[in-house]
Design an enzyme around this catalytic site. Structure first.
Site, PDB file in Angstrom:
ATOM      1  N   ALA A 279      13.417  14.611   6.680  1.00 26.26           N
ATOM      2  CA  ALA A 279      13.179  16.004   7.038  1.00 26.26           C
ATOM      3  C   ALA A 279      11.701  16.329   7.120  1.00 26.26           C
ATOM      4  O   ALA A 279      11.307  17.341   7.675  1.00 26.26           O
ATOM      5  CB  ALA A 279      13.840  16.932   6.011  1.00 26.26           C
ATOM      6  N   CYS A 280      10.854  15.460   6.534  1.00 23.57           N
ATOM      7  CA  CYS A 280       9.407  15.656   6.563  1.00 23.57           C
ATOM      8  C   CYS A 280       9.053  17.042   6.045  1.00 23.57           C
ATOM      9  O   CYS A 280       8.295  17.780   6.656  1.00 23.57           O
ATOM     10  CB  CYS A 280       8.865  15.465   7.976  1.00 23.57           C
ATOM     11  SG  CYS A 280       9.316  13.904   8.707  1.00 23.57           S
ATOM     12  N   GLY A 281       9.606  17.370   4.897  1.00 23.07           N
ATOM     13  CA  GLY A 281       9.469  18.732   4.408  1.00 23.07           C
ATOM     14  C   GLY A 281       8.341  18.942   3.426  1.00 23.07           C
ATOM     15  O   GLY A 281       7.183  18.999   3.800  1.00 23.07           O
TER      16      GLY A 281
END
Length: 272
Positions: free
Chosen positions: A111-113
Site C-alpha cells: 500500500a506504500c502507506g
C-alpha cells in the site's frame, strides 16, 4: 491445487450474486518478502512480486538516495530462496550514516502507506533541482501509448492484482515492469535503466496507479520529464511536479487525459 509459478497461485473461490452462486478457480497474485541488506546491515523489507528482483534492488537504492549511480555498487547478490538481497557498496561506511539519520529498518507494504522512505527523511527542497528539459511529444501519441499500455500486462489479465509501469520514448515502448506495489514497479523501471545505461532525459513514464508525492520524488531524481498515470495524483504531487518542472498527467482513459502541471511538453492537436 499446486501453485503454477512464483507470481500467482490458484485458489478456489465462491462467486456470489443475489440469485446465484458457483465455485471457480482463479489465479491470485502472490506476495513475496524481500529483505535488502546493505554492507551487512538490513535496512528494508519489501513486500513485492517475485520478478525482476535485481532491478528492484538497484532502483530502490537509487530512489532512496543510497546511491547516485551504479558505479557505487560493488556487488548485488539475490538469494531468492531466502528472500534476501545482499548489497556491497564501494564505500563501506556511508550506509551507516544514512540509517542513523532515519528510523532504521523499515517494512514497506504494497500500500506504500505510513512507512516513509529514506529519501523522505534526508531530502528537502534544497537538495532537488528543477528539471531542465525541452522534450515534447504529441498528445495523440501519449493516448496511443496509454491505450496500448493498458492491454500489455499478461499478469494483470491473469490476476487483476498487479501494477504496471512502462518506459516510453518518442518511438514507443522501451520496456515494461510489474509489481504488486506501484512504487516497486517504478523502482524496477529505474533499476533496469541504470543496469543498461538508458538515457531517461527524453522518456515518458506510464504507471497504472495513483501518484503520491513520493513517486514524483523518484521521477525528479531520475530526471524523467513526463509522468502519465491511469489514475489521479494527490495535491502534493501536483505541487511538487509544478515546482520541479515535471509534466504530470493523469486519469488517462480512452481519448481523454488530465494535464496537471507543465503542459507545455504535450503538443495538443489543433481544434478544427
Amino acid at each position: 491445487m499446486p501453485e503454477t509459478n512464483h507470481i500467482s497461485k490458484t485458489h478456489k473461490i465462491l462467486l456470489c450474486s443475489t440469485d446465484t452462486q458457483s465455485e471457480e478457480y482463479q489465479e491470485i497474485l502472490m506476495e513475496y518478502k524481500l529483505s535488502i541488506y546493505v554492507n551487512h546491515i538490513r535496512y528494508v523489507n519489501l513486500i513485492c512480486t517475485h520478478k525482476n528482483l535485481y532491478e528492484l534492488v538497484l532502483g530502490n537504492l537509487f530512489t532512496e538516495g543510497i546511491i547516485q549511480e551504479i558505479s557505487e555498487i560493488k556487488s548485488i547478490e539475490i538469494a531468492e530462496d531466502e528472500g534476501k538481497a545482499y548489497v556491497e557498496l564501494v564505500t563501506s561506511d556511508v550506509f551507516k550514516d544514512l540509517i542513523g539519520a532515519t528510523e532504521g529498518i523499515r517494512t514497506v507494504t504494497t500500500a506504500c502507506g505510513k512507512q516513509h522512505s529514506i529519501s523522505y527523511y534526508l531530502m528537502n527542497d534544497g537538495d532537488l533541482k528543477a528539471l531542465d528539459s525541452h522534450f515534447t511529444i504529441r498528445l495523440s501519441k501519449i493516448i496511443t501509448y496509454m491505450n496500448e499500455f493498458q492491454k500489455s500486462s499478461d499478469i494483470y489479465k491473469l490476476t487483476r492484482g498487479i501494477h504496471s509501469c512502462g518506459l516510453y520514448d518518442s518511438q514507443g515502448l522501451l520496456y515494461l515492469m510489474e509489481d504488486i506495489g506501484r512504487h516497486n514497479a517504478v523502482d524496477k523501471v529505474l533499476g533496469y535503466a541504470m543496469k543498461h545505461g538508458i538515457d531517461l532525459s527524453n522518456t515518458i513514464l506510464v504507471t497504472s496507479g495513483r501518484v503520491p508525492s513520493d513517486m514524483i520524488l523518484k521521477i525528479i531524481k531520475a530526471k524523467i520529464p513526463i509522468l502519465v498515470a491511469r489514475s489521479v495524483p494527490t495535491d502534493a504531487a501536483i505541487e511538487m511536479a509544478n515546482k520541479f518542472n515535471i509534466t504530470l498527467a493523469g486519469f488517462a482513459r480512452g481519448t481523454r487525459i488530465n494535464l496537471y502541471s507543465n503542459e507545455q511538453r504535450v503538443l495538443l492537436e489543433e481544434i478544427r
